[in-house]
Design a protein around this motif. Structure first.
Motif, PDB file in Angstrom:
ATOM      1  N   ARG A  18      -6.669  -9.831  15.171  1.00  0.00           N
ATOM      2  CA  ARG A  18      -6.749 -10.979  14.253  1.00  0.00           C
ATOM      3  C   ARG A  18      -5.967 -10.767  12.973  1.00  0.00           C
ATOM      4  N   LEU A  19      -5.648  -9.494  12.649  1.00  0.00           N
ATOM      5  CA  LEU A  19      -4.946  -9.240  11.395  1.00  0.00           C
ATOM      6  C   LEU A  19      -3.600  -8.539  11.560  1.00  0.00           C
ATOM      7  N   ALA A  20      -3.273  -8.063  12.753  1.00  0.00           N
ATOM      8  CA  ALA A  20      -2.073  -7.248  12.944  1.00  0.00           C
ATOM      9  C   ALA A  20      -0.790  -7.981  12.568  1.00  0.00           C
ATOM     10  N   ASN A  21      -0.750  -9.296  12.765  1.00  0.00           N
ATOM     11  CA  ASN A  21       0.481 -10.031  12.458  1.00  0.00           C
ATOM     12  C   ASN A  21       0.687 -10.230  10.961  1.00  0.00           C
ATOM     13  N   ARG A  22      -0.277  -9.787  10.146  1.00  0.00           N
ATOM     14  CA  ARG A  22      -0.122  -9.883   8.691  1.00  0.00           C
ATOM     15  C   ARG A  22       0.129  -8.515   8.052  1.00  0.00           C
ATOM     16  N   VAL A  23       0.406  -7.508   8.883  1.00  0.00           N
ATOM     17  CA  VAL A  23       0.595  -6.148   8.383  1.00  0.00           C
ATOM     18  C   VAL A  23       1.860  -5.554   8.978  1.00  0.00           C
ATOM     19  N   SER A  24       2.641  -4.855   8.142  1.00  0.00           N
ATOM     20  CA  SER A  24       3.825  -4.138   8.612  1.00  0.00           C
ATOM     21  C   SER A  24       3.742  -2.686   8.154  1.00  0.00           C
TER      22      SER A  24
ATOM     23  N   ALA B  57      -0.652   4.583  11.859  1.00  0.00           N
ATOM     24  CA  ALA B  57      -0.820   3.219  11.355  1.00  0.00           C
ATOM     25  C   ALA B  57      -0.360   2.201  12.394  1.00  0.00           C
ATOM     26  N   ARG B  58       0.752   2.488  13.076  1.00  0.00           N
ATOM     27  CA  ARG B  58       1.237   1.566  14.110  1.00  0.00           C
ATOM     28  C   ARG B  58       0.262   1.505  15.290  1.00  0.00           C
ATOM     29  N   LYS B  59      -0.313   2.663  15.644  1.00  0.00           N
ATOM     30  CA  LYS B  59      -1.325   2.664  16.703  1.00  0.00           C
ATOM     31  C   LYS B  59      -2.534   1.823  16.290  1.00  0.00           C
ATOM     32  N   SER B  60      -2.888   1.908  15.011  1.00  0.00           N
ATOM     33  CA  SER B  60      -4.011   1.108  14.522  1.00  0.00           C
ATOM     34  C   SER B  60      -3.733  -0.379  14.710  1.00  0.00           C
TER      35      SER B  60
ATOM     36  N   ASP C 114       0.870  -1.173   0.000  1.00  0.00           N
ATOM     37  CA  ASP C 114       0.000   0.000   0.000  1.00  0.00           C
ATOM     38  C   ASP C 114       0.909   1.225   0.000  1.00  0.00           C
ATOM     39  N   LEU C 115       0.996   1.913  -1.144  1.00  0.00           N
ATOM     40  CA  LEU C 115       1.890   3.062  -1.274  1.00  0.00           C
ATOM     41  C   LEU C 115       1.193   4.332  -0.818  1.00  0.00           C
ATOM     42  N   GLY C 116       1.871   5.118   0.016  1.00  0.00           N
ATOM     43  CA  GLY C 116       1.249   6.309   0.578  1.00  0.00           C
ATOM     44  C   GLY C 116       0.088   5.927   1.466  1.00  0.00           C
ATOM     45  N   ALA C 117       0.326   4.997   2.381  1.00  0.00           N
ATOM     46  CA  ALA C 117      -0.752   4.308   3.098  1.00  0.00           C
ATOM     47  C   ALA C 117      -1.461   5.169   4.129  1.00  0.00           C
ATOM     48  N   GLY C 118      -0.888   6.290   4.542  1.00  0.00           N
ATOM     49  CA  GLY C 118      -1.513   7.080   5.592  1.00  0.00           C
ATOM     50  C   GLY C 118      -1.649   6.266   6.864  1.00  0.00           C
ATOM     51  N   ALA C 119      -2.824   6.285   7.466  1.00  0.00           N
ATOM     52  CA  ALA C 119      -3.062   5.519   8.692  1.00  0.00           C
ATOM     53  C   ALA C 119      -3.307   4.043   8.416  1.00  0.00           C
ATOM     54  N   GLY C 120      -3.337   3.644   7.139  1.00  0.00           N
ATOM     55  CA  GLY C 120      -3.376   2.226   6.799  1.00  0.00           C
ATOM     56  C   GLY C 120      -4.725   1.649   6.460  1.00  0.00           C
ATOM     57  N   ALA C 121      -5.727   2.500   6.211  1.00  0.00           N
ATOM     58  CA  ALA C 121      -7.090   1.983   6.023  1.00  0.00           C
ATOM     59  C   ALA C 121      -7.198   1.021   4.848  1.00  0.00           C
ATOM     60  N   ALA C 122      -6.628   1.365   3.692  1.00  0.00           N
ATOM     61  CA  ALA C 122      -6.790   0.510   2.512  1.00  0.00           C
ATOM     62  C   ALA C 122      -6.087  -0.826   2.696  1.00  0.00           C
ATOM     63  N   GLY C 123      -4.852  -0.783   3.167  1.00  0.00           N
ATOM     64  CA  GLY C 123      -4.121  -2.031   3.377  1.00  0.00           C
ATOM     65  C   GLY C 123      -4.799  -2.939   4.380  1.00  0.00           C
ATOM     66  N   LEU C 124      -5.284  -2.353   5.486  1.00  0.00           N
ATOM     67  CA  LEU C 124      -5.979  -3.162   6.477  1.00  0.00           C
ATOM     68  C   LEU C 124      -7.297  -3.703   5.944  1.00  0.00           C
ATOM     69  N   ALA C 125      -7.948  -2.928   5.070  1.00  0.00           N
ATOM     70  CA  ALA C 125      -9.196  -3.405   4.475  1.00  0.00           C
ATOM     71  C   ALA C 125      -8.955  -4.640   3.611  1.00  0.00           C
ATOM     72  N   VAL C 126      -7.811  -4.688   2.929  1.00  0.00           N
ATOM     73  CA  VAL C 126      -7.486  -5.860   2.119  1.00  0.00           C
ATOM     74  C   VAL C 126      -7.307  -7.091   3.007  1.00  0.00           C
ATOM     75  N   VAL C 127      -6.486  -6.976   4.047  1.00  0.00           N
ATOM     76  CA  VAL C 127      -6.225  -8.156   4.883  1.00  0.00           C
ATOM     77  C   VAL C 127      -7.436  -8.509   5.738  1.00  0.00           C
TER      78      VAL C 127
ATOM     79  N   ALA D  24       0.077  -7.419   4.111  1.00  0.00           N
ATOM     80  CA  ALA D  24       0.214  -6.069   3.558  1.00  0.00           C
ATOM     81  C   ALA D  24       1.376  -5.338   4.199  1.00  0.00           C
ATOM     82  N   ALA D  25       2.112  -4.597   3.369  1.00  0.00           N
ATOM     83  CA  ALA D  25       3.143  -3.674   3.830  1.00  0.00           C
ATOM     84  C   ALA D  25       2.645  -2.267   3.564  1.00  0.00           C
ATOM     85  N   LEU D  26       2.554  -1.458   4.611  1.00  0.00           N
ATOM     86  CA  LEU D  26       2.062  -0.087   4.502  1.00  0.00           C
ATOM     87  C   LEU D  26       3.258   0.849   4.391  1.00  0.00           C
ATOM     88  N   PHE D  27       3.439   1.462   3.228  1.00  0.00           N
ATOM     89  CA  PHE D  27       4.549   2.377   2.999  1.00  0.00           C
ATOM     90  C   PHE D  27       4.052   3.815   3.129  1.00  0.00           C
TER      91      PHE D  27
END
Length: 259
Positions: free
Chosen positions: A94-100, A83-86, A49-62, A70-73
């Motif tokens: 349930r999904l945090a371990n699949r997101v960086s 994004a880290r607080k999220s 997820d490029l330009g991920a901001g707080a990570g909404a799109a990447g987290l929505a995918v996972v 997902a990797a949030l850049f």
């Protein structure tokens, strides 16, 4: 724990939550959910997820795809912190371990890009919601929002170049943008991506498009396809159409016709 400068917002009817700045910066909403809906892939996949901001799109995918990572850049250290607080929220366990979360400028090139974590040939999907305001538009005094919204010359070229570099052959690029950016997007995809599918998004029947959804495949030689419009609201109401509501809440994906 959040404070008065932050909000915790539920997406996908509470399936995951995002910590966002209150009253400043870019706040994620429907654009991010529609972008995430473009990833329709049940395989074990890696998504950037490029330009991920707080990570909404990447987290929505996972959130929707149990086998996706997902990797949030994000270039802004402030937004990366959100994004880290999220990810630290109990609601997202349930999904945090699949997101960086990786702080990186997606416009980097060559060795610097790889060293920043944007590694060549390593993602099945790249998604992006690039800044959409022209630099000549009225500037906002909100520095976070200005950074998230201000488009610079060559932005699509640099972001799509990075997407092409970090994606495996046959991988999918997905983005959401304003209609006036269509020429730049097509030019940026150039020979890197083919099989481009463009869907205009209209608020209601008879109203002009306000966004476009774009997907394309790395290395494809298929021709561009302009798809039927996606109309958000039922006639005479503010209610979303059933399909758009499903996309917005993670119950459906917006599949490519060329699959």
């Amino acid at each position: 724990m959040t404070d008065e400068s932050e909000t915790v917002d539920a997406f996908h009817r509470g399936a995951f939550h995002i910590v966002q700045p209150r009253g400043r910066g870019h706040r994620s909403g429907m654009d991010a959910m529609l972008l995430a809906a473009l990833v329709d892939d049940e395989r074990p996949i890696r998504v950037a997820d490029l330009g991920a901001g707080a990570g909404a799109a990447g987290l929505a995918v996972v959130s929707r795809l149990d086998r996706a990572e997902a990797a949030l850049f994000e270039r802004s250290s402030d937004m990366a912190a959100f994004a880290r607080k999220s990810l630290a929220l109990p609601e997202n366990a349930r999904l945090a371990n699949r997101v960086s979360v990786i702080e990186a400028d997606v416009s980097l090139i060559g060795k610097a890009r790889n060293e920043a974590g944007l590694v060549d040939d390593s993602f099945h999907h790249v998604i992006m919601n690039p800044p959409f305001n022209d630099a000549s538009d009225r500037l906002t005094p909100d520095a976070l929002k200005a950074e998230a919204h201000a488009m610079t010359d060559g932005l699509f070229e640099s972001w799509v170049r990075t997407a092409g570099a970090i994606m495996i052959p046959g991988g999918q690029l997905s983005l959401i943008a304003r209609p006036q950016s269509i020429g730049e997007i097509i030019a940026a995809c150039g020979k890197r991506f083919g099989g481009m599918e463009i869907t205009p998004i209209h608020p209601r029947e008879g109203e002009n498009a306000v966004r476009i959804l774009v997907t394309a495949i790395k290395g494809s030689r298929a021709r561009l396809a302009l798809r039927a419009p996606l109309v958000m609201h039922e006639e005479g109401t503010h209610k979303f159409s059933a399909f758009v509501d499903d996309l917005n809440n993670g119950r459906a994906a917006y599949s490519r016709r060329g699959r």
